[in-house]
Design a protein around this motif. Structure first.
Motif, short mmCIF file in Angstrom:
data_model
loop_
_atom_site.label_atom_id
_atom_site.label_comp_id
_atom_site.label_asym_id
_atom_site.label_seq_id
_atom_site.Cartn_x
_atom_site.Cartn_y
_atom_site.Cartn_z
N GLY A 184 0.88 -1.49 0.18
CA GLY A 184 -0.06 0.17 -0.09
C GLY A 184 0.75 1.25 0.07
O GLY A 184 0.66 2.11 -0.91
N PRO A 185 1.73 1.52 0.91
CA PRO A 185 2.58 2.65 0.97
C PRO A 185 3.57 3.02 -0.15
O PRO A 185 3.53 4.06 -0.49
CB PRO A 185 3.29 2.59 2.21
N VAL A 186 3.74 2.07 -0.79
CA VAL A 186 4.83 2.20 -1.86
C VAL A 186 3.99 2.92 -3.13
O VAL A 186 4.61 3.89 -3.61
CB VAL A 186 5.41 0.72 -2.44
N VAL A 187 2.84 2.54 -3.30
CA VAL A 187 2.06 2.88 -4.42
C VAL A 187 1.73 4.38 -4.10
O VAL A 187 1.73 5.31 -5.12
CB VAL A 187 0.69 1.82 -4.66
N TRP A 188 1.44 4.62 -2.91
CA TRP A 188 0.89 6.00 -2.43
C TRP A 188 2.32 6.96 -2.73
O TRP A 188 1.92 7.97 -3.45
CB TRP A 188 0.67 6.11 -1.15
N LEU A 189 3.34 6.60 -2.52
CA LEU A 189 4.23 7.43 -2.81
C LEU A 189 4.52 7.77 -4.19
O LEU A 189 4.82 8.90 -4.61
CB LEU A 189 5.66 7.04 -2.23
N VAL A 190 4.49 6.78 -5.02
CA VAL A 190 4.65 7.13 -6.43
C VAL A 190 3.53 7.94 -7.18
O VAL A 190 3.78 8.64 -7.99
CB VAL A 190 4.86 5.52 -7.05
N MET A 191 2.24 7.36 -6.67
CA MET A 191 1.06 8.32 -7.14
C MET A 191 1.21 9.60 -6.64
O MET A 191 0.90 10.48 -7.77
CB MET A 191 -0.21 7.62 -6.78
N LEU A 192 1.38 10.13 -5.42
CA LEU A 192 1.68 11.34 -5.09
C LEU A 192 2.81 12.22 -5.90
O LEU A 192 2.80 13.19 -6.09
CB LEU A 192 1.92 11.65 -3.70
N SER A 311 6.30 -0.40 -8.65
CA SER A 311 5.52 -0.24 -7.76
C SER A 311 4.39 -0.50 -8.24
O SER A 311 3.42 -0.98 -7.30
CB SER A 311 5.55 1.41 -7.69
N PHE A 312 3.94 -0.43 -9.68
CA PHE A 312 2.67 -1.10 -9.96
C PHE A 312 2.71 -2.67 -9.96
O PHE A 312 1.53 -3.13 -10.04
CB PHE A 312 2.13 -0.30 -11.19
N MET A 313 3.71 -3.11 -10.09
CA MET A 313 3.90 -4.46 -9.98
C MET A 313 3.44 -4.93 -8.73
O MET A 313 2.84 -6.16 -8.35
CB MET A 313 5.12 -5.02 -10.47
N ILE A 314 3.98 -4.37 -7.68
CA ILE A 314 3.54 -4.52 -6.14
C ILE A 314 2.25 -4.27 -5.92
O ILE A 314 1.61 -5.02 -5.08
CB ILE A 314 4.84 -3.61 -5.10
N ALA A 315 1.69 -3.24 -6.48
CA ALA A 315 0.36 -2.96 -6.38
C ALA A 315 -0.73 -4.20 -6.75
O ALA A 315 -1.46 -4.65 -6.14
CB ALA A 315 -0.27 -1.61 -6.97
#
Length: 499
Positions: A184-192, A311-315
């Protein structure tokens, strides 16, 4: 006090028993929802509403309304999961019978297997792009076809499959730790970071009130109502099996607060950022881009490409864990508890995800619409039967020991282990819901098919079960359970499940 009976091995193993270790606090539930909602599909859904013509503020209100309904439903199902400590297929034994519970469990499992394979394949596509970016020579292996995939495609798919298998078969506690700090946190960082870059590049020229296509007020309202319904429909799979997670929470406040932060707050914030990014792509690139991976590709920076793809692979792995792995692992374990535990049920899920050739499923609109869409129409009736049984029929009073008893005199044995009332309520409700969802003549009401199924199944089941209702207000005392994880000597714990 009479000596407690040992649970029937045909219905019991340690993974299906009431949870003893309850370490999923508020943050873990919040992280669970981050893992599920930070998916490319949710980004695309929010972005599509904006591209369709809803202004940003209306997308925000529509998704907030829909996710608030989901939040309410999750809290209702979470109460049952936390209070009994058992996973979804075991909880379903109260309404469907100790053997009949395999009906809703297998319907849920079939959907999960198909989508588990599809999500794994989609993640492997991102891995291919990443591999070619880092080693362009790999592109030479991406032009042949073996059962619909190239050599590079098969390698990428199996790599993602193995990575997930290693992660997912380590058990629920390991899954909790990974999702708490990674998915969860990783994708938020990339999105922001992407959102800030687009807003700066656009010079702040992003309107929150403008309709991209000039939809009339009436049509905007119509599309908003559809968005509310589709938001709920998207989460019905997890409403159905939310007990799989709530059973590990130490108290009621943990799942309620986690649900609040993860659903109305986090989901809506993620949707707003998705819409702002889509609006920003219009100013920066001259066209609306509803896929964050394509946004990353347009930036044309190798570092951004690598970080974004990872990051999106992790998501994708995150949503696979929450929505498509945990449930079928328990569902298959429930089918043959003596032979399948959570890990083995999970491996059955993973293997079947290869066998179904998910890339062929995903590329066939007929399969997606009529097979997976038809199964999805069953979710409303299944949710209704579980909630009506727990709240209106039993008023929260579940005999946990009886969930593991195949005694013909048991509370949930009914007729040969099946509850006729559940079947009678489910069949017509599912039929109506499926017809509304799949027949083109009813296209206008198709987004609301789950509502019809939910109301019909809940009404029929409630009427047929009226004589079995527990009188008075909702029971506050949980029937003492002596079923617990058995040790080698076969001993049984004599304390009740945590309230």
């Amino acid at each position: 006090m009479a000596a407690p009976q040992s649970p029937d091995p045909r219905l019991y193993n340690e993974d299906l028993a009431p949870a003893e270790k309850r370490s999923w606090g508020t943050y873990s539930i919040f992280a669970l929802w981050m893992s599920d909602t930070h998916a490319i599909s949710n980004y695309a859904f929010a972005a599509s509403l904006f591209v369709l013509g809803l202004p940003t503020w209306e997308v925000f209100l529509s998704l907030l309304a829909g996710i608030t309904i989901v939040y309410w439903l999750m809290n209702r199902m979470g109460h049952a999961g936390h209070r009994t400590g058992v996973p979804f297929p075991v909880l379903a034994r109260a309404s469907w019978g100790v053997y009949g519970a395999n009906i809703p469990a297998l319907i849920r499992a079939v959907m999960a297997v198909a989508w588990y394979g599809i999500q794994t394949w989609l993640a492997s596509e991102a891995l291919i792009l990443l591999g070619v970016q880092l080693a362009p020579g790999l592109a030479a292996y991406d032009h042949n076809s073996i059962l619909g995939l190239s050599t590079l495609g098969w390698i990428a798919f199996l790599v993602m499959w193995l990575l997930q298998a290693v992660l997912l078969t380590r058990g629920m506690e390991f899954i909790r730790k990974v999702q708490d700090f990674a998915t969860g946190p990783v994708v938020w960082l990339v999105m922001l970071a992407l959102a800030v870059w687009l807003v700066v590049k656009a010079g702040g020229d992003i309107s929150l009130t403008r309709s991209l296509t000039g939809l009339s007020g009436g049509e905007q309202l119509h599309q908003s109502v559809i968005a509310v319904s589709l938001t709920v429909a998207t989460f019905l799979t997890l409403v159905l099996n939310y007990a799989d997670f709530a059973r590990f929470t130490p108290d009621h406040r943990s799942y309620r607060r986690g649900n609040l932060l993860g659903l109305p707050v986090n989901f809506t914030a993620f949707a707003v950022v998705s819409v702002l990014m889509t609006a920003g792509t219009i100013s920066v690139f001259g066209t609306a881009i509803a896929d964050p991976v394509h946004v990353i590709a347009r930036i044309d920076n190798p570092v951004v490409t690598v970080v974004g793809a990872l990051s999106f692979m992790i998501a994708t792995i995150g949503i696979n864990v929450v929505a498509n792995f945990v449930s079928p692992a328990y569902d298959f374990a429930n089918l043959a508890p003596r032979h399948l535990d959570f890990r083995r049920g999970g491996m059955v899920t993973a293997v079947l995800a290869i066998v179904v050739l998910p890339w062929k499923l995903y590329s066939s609109p007929v399969v997606i619409q009529y097979f997976l869409g038809g199964l999805g129409a069953f979710l409303g009736p299944l949710v209704a039967i579980l909630l009506v049984d727990y709240y209106l029929v039993r008023r929260g009073r579940i005999d946990v020991d009886a969930l593991f008893s195949a005694d013909e005199a048991g509370a949930y044995y009914y007729r040969r282990g099946f509850n006729p009332d559940a079947v009678i309520a489910f069949v017509p409700a599912a039929a109506v819901s499926a017809v509304l969802a799949l027949v083109r003549f009813f296209a206008d009401v198709a987004p609301f098919s789950w509502c019809f199924g939910l109301v019909i199944a809940g009404g029929i089941y409630g009427l047929r079960s009226a004589k079995a209702r527990v009188g008075g207000a909702m029971a506050q005392a949980l029937i003492t359970s002596r079923v617990t994880s058995q040790v080698a000597t076969g001993g049984v714990l004599t304390r009740p499940v945590a309230e």
